[in-house]
Write a protein that holds these residues in place. Structure first.
Motif, short mmCIF file in Angstrom:
data_model
loop_
_atom_site.label_atom_id
_atom_site.label_comp_id
_atom_site.label_asym_id
_atom_site.label_seq_id
_atom_site.Cartn_x
_atom_site.Cartn_y
_atom_site.Cartn_z
N ASN A 114 1.01 -0.95 -0.08
CA ASN A 114 -0.06 0.05 0.01
C ASN A 114 0.74 1.41 -0.06
N THR A 115 1.97 1.30 0.67
CA THR A 115 2.85 2.51 0.89
C THR A 115 3.46 2.73 -0.45
N THR A 116 3.78 1.67 -1.20
CA THR A 116 4.36 1.59 -2.65
C THR A 116 3.53 2.18 -3.57
N ARG A 117 2.23 2.04 -3.35
CA ARG A 117 1.13 2.31 -4.31
C ARG A 117 0.85 3.99 -4.22
N GLU A 118 0.82 4.21 -2.90
CA GLU A 118 0.47 5.56 -2.32
C GLU A 118 1.70 6.44 -2.92
N ARG A 119 2.86 6.07 -2.83
CA ARG A 119 3.85 6.88 -2.86
C ARG A 119 3.98 7.07 -4.53
N ALA A 120 3.78 6.25 -5.20
CA ALA A 120 3.63 6.18 -6.71
C ALA A 120 2.64 7.19 -7.04
N SER A 121 1.40 7.23 -6.39
CA SER A 121 0.32 8.17 -6.68
C SER A 121 0.51 9.63 -6.38
N THR A 122 1.16 9.79 -5.06
CA THR A 122 1.61 11.24 -4.68
C THR A 122 2.84 11.65 -5.19
N ALA A 123 3.86 10.98 -5.26
CA ALA A 123 4.96 11.52 -5.61
C ALA A 123 5.27 11.64 -6.94
N PHE A 124 4.63 10.52 -7.64
CA PHE A 124 5.14 10.42 -8.98
C PHE A 124 3.66 10.58 -10.12
N GLY A 125 2.62 10.71 -9.36
CA GLY A 125 1.51 10.91 -10.31
C GLY A 125 0.87 9.72 -11.07
N VAL A 126 1.32 8.50 -10.66
CA VAL A 126 0.85 7.38 -11.25
C VAL A 126 -0.63 7.08 -10.91
N GLU A 127 -1.49 6.81 -11.89
CA GLU A 127 -2.91 6.81 -11.54
C GLU A 127 -3.41 5.62 -12.61
N SER A 128 -2.62 5.35 -13.63
CA SER A 128 -3.14 4.18 -14.54
C SER A 128 -2.08 3.19 -14.93
N THR A 129 -2.11 2.03 -15.09
CA THR A 129 -1.18 1.08 -15.34
C THR A 129 -1.25 0.21 -16.96
N PRO A 130 -0.16 -0.09 -17.45
CA PRO A 130 1.14 0.12 -16.90
C PRO A 130 1.60 1.75 -17.01
N THR A 131 2.43 2.22 -16.17
CA THR A 131 3.21 3.65 -16.16
C THR A 131 4.79 3.30 -16.17
N PHE A 132 5.56 3.78 -17.19
CA PHE A 132 6.73 3.55 -17.14
C PHE A 132 7.40 4.94 -16.83
N PHE A 133 8.89 4.93 -16.30
CA PHE A 133 9.60 6.03 -16.35
C PHE A 133 10.89 5.59 -16.81
N ILE A 134 11.37 6.04 -18.04
CA ILE A 134 12.39 5.82 -18.64
C ILE A 134 13.62 7.02 -18.35
N ASN A 135 14.57 6.73 -17.40
CA ASN A 135 15.45 7.51 -16.88
C ASN A 135 14.65 9.02 -16.46
N GLY A 136 13.52 8.63 -15.72
CA GLY A 136 12.77 9.58 -15.27
C GLY A 136 11.72 10.27 -16.11
N ARG A 137 11.63 9.89 -17.34
CA ARG A 137 10.87 10.39 -18.29
C ARG A 137 9.67 9.60 -18.29
N ARG A 138 8.34 10.13 -18.25
CA ARG A 138 6.97 9.25 -18.15
C ARG A 138 6.94 8.48 -19.64
N PHE A 139 6.31 7.36 -19.40
CA PHE A 139 5.76 6.78 -20.72
C PHE A 139 4.61 6.05 -20.46
N LEU A 140 3.55 5.92 -20.94
CA LEU A 140 2.35 5.56 -20.73
C LEU A 140 1.88 4.30 -21.67
N GLY A 141 1.51 3.27 -20.99
CA GLY A 141 0.87 2.21 -21.73
C GLY A 141 1.71 1.15 -22.42
N ALA A 142 1.10 -0.11 -23.01
CA ALA A 142 1.70 -1.09 -23.29
C ALA A 142 2.00 -0.71 -24.91
N GLN A 143 2.73 0.32 -25.07
CA GLN A 143 2.99 0.90 -26.53
C GLN A 143 4.17 -0.28 -27.15
#
Length: 227
Positions: free
Chosen positions: A183-212
């Motif tokens: 639960n802590t991992t999920r909450e931190r992902a949401s609050t600190a990094f704005g993750v609300e959908s899956t899959p969400t990727f960060f490539i060297n910090g750059r947001r990349f959304l979805g199974a592209q």
């Protein structure tokens, strides 16, 4: 604490996840395109699980749900190509982080964590291969256990094949510390990094959304690699 009952009842939440697939995605498109890498790479209370060289020039952090169909698509059809091209050649490290969307998700993630040990932690010297082997099976058989008529029976069968006894199964689902950590991992992902959908990727910090497609990942990865 989670129990057998939660595995069964958790399937009711899946309809809510599927009912509004575009809402979270629209919200994420408005989020910052990059996040602080140093902050992102701080592991959660259970430690990070990953594949690839620790010193790879590119690190992909993935937040995924085991009951997410797009996550299953990524792991079964896209990741194998990326592993062959980037991970196995030492160019990319993939850090996998649990983002449970419902009770069933949380319960099954608890069981995969217990493959690392009774405390679910991925510490130094811990063999992570059993964890990833079980994750792979759950994604491959997602429709059977997540969307079938008897999730308890299907999940139990999968964990038995992985070597988990009934006693270990029960103990794991009643491990409040693991549940709290997830639960802590999920909450931190949401609050600190704005993750609300899956899959969400960060490539060297750059947001990349979805199974592209793998080719879309390459467009981001290749410019980050040493010449």
């Amino acid at each position: 604490m989670l129990s057998r009952r939660h595995i069964i009842e958790g399937t009711a939440a899946l309809g809510l996840v599927a009912a509004f697939p575009g809402l979270a995605l629209a919200q994420r498109r408005a989020a910052a395109e990059t996040v602080d890498v140093a902050q992102l790479m701080q592991p959660g209370p259970l430690g990070d699980v990953s594949i690839g060289k620790a010193d790879a020039p590119v690190t992909i952090v993935e937040y995924a749900s085991l009951t997410c169909g797009h996550c299953a698509t990524f792991h079964t059809t896209i990741l194998p190509e990326l592993k062959k091209k980037y991970v196995e050649t030492g160019k990319v490290r993939l850090v996998f982080r649990e983002f449970a969307l419902n009770q069933l998700d949380a319960a099954v993630y608890m069981l995969t964590r217990c493959m690392l040990g009774a405390d679910g932690k991925a510490g130094e010297g811990v063999d992570q291969s059993r964890y990833f082997a079980l994750i792979e099976v759950f994604f491959q058989q997602q429709r059977t256990w997540a969307f079938g008529g008897n999730p308890l029976e299907a999940v139990t069968a999968i964990t038995r094949q992985a070597g988990m006894t009934q006693a270990q199964f029960e103990a794991c689902l009643n491990n409040q510390a693991i549940l709290d950590a997830l639960n802590t991992t999920r909450e931190r992902a949401s609050t600190a990094f704005g993750v609300e959908s899956t899959p969400t990727f960060f490539i060297n910090g750059r947001r990349f959304l979805g199974a592209q497609p793998a080719a879309e990942f390459s467009k981001v990865i290749d410019p980050l690699l040493p010449a």
